[in-house]
Design an enzyme around this catalytic site. Structure first.
Site, PDB file in Angstrom:
ATOM      1  N   ASP A  37      20.376 -18.263   4.129  1.00  0.00           N
ATOM      2  CA  ASP A  37      21.564 -18.124   3.913  1.00  0.00           C
ATOM      3  C   ASP A  37      21.875 -16.585   4.415  1.00  0.00           C
ATOM      4  O   ASP A  37      21.425 -15.686   3.914  1.00  0.00           O
ATOM      5  CB  ASP A  37      22.100 -18.113   2.562  1.00  0.00           C
ATOM      6  CG  ASP A  37      23.684 -17.963   2.450  1.00  0.00           C
ATOM      7  OD1 ASP A  37      24.169 -17.470   3.438  1.00  0.00           O
ATOM      8  OD2 ASP A  37      24.283 -18.452   1.415  1.00  0.00           O
ATOM      9  N   HIS A  38      22.425 -16.574   5.515  1.00  0.00           N
ATOM     10  CA  HIS A  38      22.457 -15.186   6.382  1.00  0.00           C
ATOM     11  C   HIS A  38      23.340 -14.124   5.601  1.00  0.00           C
ATOM     12  O   HIS A  38      23.151 -13.015   5.889  1.00  0.00           O
ATOM     13  CB  HIS A  38      23.135 -15.283   7.776  1.00  0.00           C
ATOM     14  CG  HIS A  38      24.596 -15.575   7.810  1.00  0.00           C
ATOM     15  ND1 HIS A  38      25.194 -16.929   7.593  1.00  0.00           N
ATOM     16  CD2 HIS A  38      25.600 -14.726   7.863  1.00  0.00           C
ATOM     17  CE1 HIS A  38      26.300 -16.850   7.708  1.00  0.00           C
ATOM     18  NE2 HIS A  38      26.814 -15.627   7.777  1.00  0.00           N
ATOM     19  N   HIS A  87      27.331 -19.469   0.383  1.00  0.00           N
ATOM     20  CA  HIS A  87      27.644 -18.123   0.407  1.00  0.00           C
ATOM     21  C   HIS A  87      28.209 -17.520  -0.918  1.00  0.00           C
ATOM     22  O   HIS A  87      27.570 -16.544  -1.474  1.00  0.00           O
ATOM     23  CB  HIS A  87      28.322 -17.670   1.638  1.00  0.00           C
ATOM     24  CG  HIS A  87      28.031 -18.176   2.882  1.00  0.00           C
ATOM     25  ND1 HIS A  87      26.952 -18.244   3.302  1.00  0.00           N
ATOM     26  CD2 HIS A  87      28.835 -18.441   4.012  1.00  0.00           C
ATOM     27  CE1 HIS A  87      26.757 -18.547   4.614  1.00  0.00           C
ATOM     28  NE2 HIS A  87      27.999 -18.971   4.959  1.00  0.00           N
TER      29      HIS A  87
END
Length: 514
Positions: A201-202, A264
């Protein structure tokens, strides 16, 4: 601990500075879907930033894998991407040598026979660069190819280490509901051991996200008041000004809840709400995050609303509604906005509402967390407001994730006067760029480095993925069975539908003005 802190050197405003911590073993990074934008815009610039910082091994290579017959064009295209998207001078002394480490292999992901040729190619590249058996497979592909690629890697014995480590990085979305996430986990774990899997998950590569834990647990002044006795409510906003940007078919299957909230936003919530881990090791951090998600009771449908944008304007420019976007159903029922109220049933947070909103085509691009504290038990100063100052406002800590990373604290202060005790809100502000210098590091540097080092702290575990899907799948099922009657229900360029404001109004709150 096998991680490296990617701090920013004010004297070098563009890159990640050198580190004296452990460097990964010689590795071949294999990127499936390498012809896509992510590789050119994010992954290759991030890897070169690590090279500049001296954080990559000398024996290192990249193999891009995709369908198109790019050949030698791929390395040149990636070199241009590093310059354009990584803010790297074309004359950088390390760039030419780095470009020689970039290779390309064309194949269809569903061609089982091609994986045998890929294995031979990887062995050849490894021998050319003096690398052993260490492989990092990065699946930057559409979700429908995950199982195909993983199955074929297993069939060709590329998933099990022989003379090195083998790891797999898998991009989101990891499933589209609870059952699909479970099935994907079962499949992946039939080929790779859980310790080999890095669900990326960036958002967790962003410095400010990681700094939430530092802010809370490395400073003695915040944690004592970080609980239900002092905190009134928490708001998390993930707002975008962009629309679907040509990704209509993908977004039609996703929507805001799947695309942003389930992953996110839940990661951000866990960092805000988790208990102190025993250490900053993957097992400790993951366990505390999981406890938070498991403490969230089922979401009541009256506590969640959805929206879809219609035509409007962004920064004075007219933009179409969602249903007018390219390759979107003109009668689409897909939500581009979601807002909800959560509770966390544990000793620390019982009774504190967590409000979440996420959407596209909103008035401003911003991701931030707002922690609002309770008012003093008795307001002895200007309760109704004096002069230019309104009623005394509650103290607020704001953690800005993007675009202007930083942390601010709002408190009341006396206005200079010899005749009154007027109190106005003032703000103490910490800005990352001003404090440490501006950086072009995009967040993938830390994540790629940790994956090569085998540190899973900033990656999702299967238990966490399934727990968050279990929370949202009933909502998705309910929405699928009851189509909205009012879409589109907010104008592009606004802050979302009226029902989102009403969600907070019934509790006596309003969304923070951004």
């Amino acid at each position: 601990m096998a991680t490296a802190e990617l701090t920013i050197n004010p004297e070098d405003l563009s890159q990640v500075p050198p580190s004296n911590l452990r460097i990964p073993e010689p590795t071949v990074v294999v990127i499936f879907g390498a012809s896509g934008d992510l590789t050119k815009r994010k992954l290759l610039p991030a890897l070169f930033h690590l090279e500049q910082a001296g954080l990559l091994p000398k024996e290192f290579a990249i193999v891009g894998v995709a369908r198109r017959p790019l050949g030698n064009e791929f390395a040149e295209d990636m070199r241009n991407g590093i310059v354009e998207f990584g803010s790297v001078p074309a004359t950088d002394a390390k760039l030419e040598e780095f470009a020689k480490k970039i290779h390309y292999f064309a194949m269809n992901f569903d061609d089982a026979a091609a994986y045998s040729r890929l294995k031979t190619e990887l062995d050849s590249v490894a021998k050319q660069h003096g690398i052993g058996g260490n492989r990092l497979f990065y699946l930057s592909v559409a979700p429908e190819y995950f199982t195909e690629i993983i199955s074929n890697l297993g069939a060709q014995n590329m998933a099990k280490p022989t003379d090195g480590s083998v790891r797999a990085v898998i991009e989101k979305p990891f499933g589209h509901d609870l059952e699909s996430a479970k099935e994907l986990n079962r499949h992946v774990n039939s080929v790779f051991a859980e310790r080999q899997i890095f669900r990326i998950d960036h958002y967790l590569g962003k410095e400010t996200v990681q700094n939430i834990l530092v802010f809370r647990f490395a400073n003695g002044i915040f944690e004592p008041v970080w609980n239900r006795n002092f905190i009134d409510n928490v708001q998390i906003t993930a707002a975008e000004t962009l629309g679907v940007e040509g990704r209509g078919p993908f977004y039609e299957k996703a929507g805001a809840l799947r695309d942003v909230v389930q992953n996110h936003v839940m990661e951000l919530l866990s960092f805000v709400a988790m208990e102190p881990p025993m250490s900053f090791e993957s097992q400790s951090v993951r366990l505390e995050k999981l406890k938070v998600w498991q403490s969230i009771p089922p979401i009541a449908m009256e506590n969640i609303v959805r929206g879809q944008y219609g035509p409007g304007s962004i920064k004075g420019e007219a933009v179409p509604g969602y249903r007018q976007e390219d390759r979107v159903d003109p009668n689409s029922q897909t939500e581009t906005y979601a807002a909800l109220k959560l509770g966390i049933d544990n000793w620390r947070w019982a009774g504190v509402p967590f409000y979440i909103r996420a959407g596209k085509r909103l008035a401003k691009r911003v991701t931030e967390i707002t922690v609002q504290f309770k008012q003093p038990p008795m307001l002895i100063f200007n309760r109704g407001g004096v002069g230019d100052c309104g009623p005394i406002q509650p103290n607020v800590i704001t953690i800005r994730i993007q675009p202007d990373e930083g942390i601010s604290l709002r408190f009341g202060a006396k206005v200079p006067s010899t005749q009154s005790m007027a109190v106005c809100p003032v703000t103490m502000d910490f800005d990352y760029a001003k404090a440490f210098g501006k950086s072009t590091a995009n967040g993938y540097e830390r994540l790629l480095l940790d994956a090569m080092l085998g540190d899973q702290t900033l990656f999702a575990h299967r238990d966490g993925v399934e727990t968050t899907w279990a929370l949202y799948t009933p909502v998705l099922d309910a929405w699928a069975n009851k189509k909205p009657q009012t879409f589109p229900n907010y104008v592009a360029g606004s802050w979302g539908p009226d029902c989102a404001d009403e969600l907070l109004a019934k509790d006596g709150y309003t969304w923070r003005k951004l």
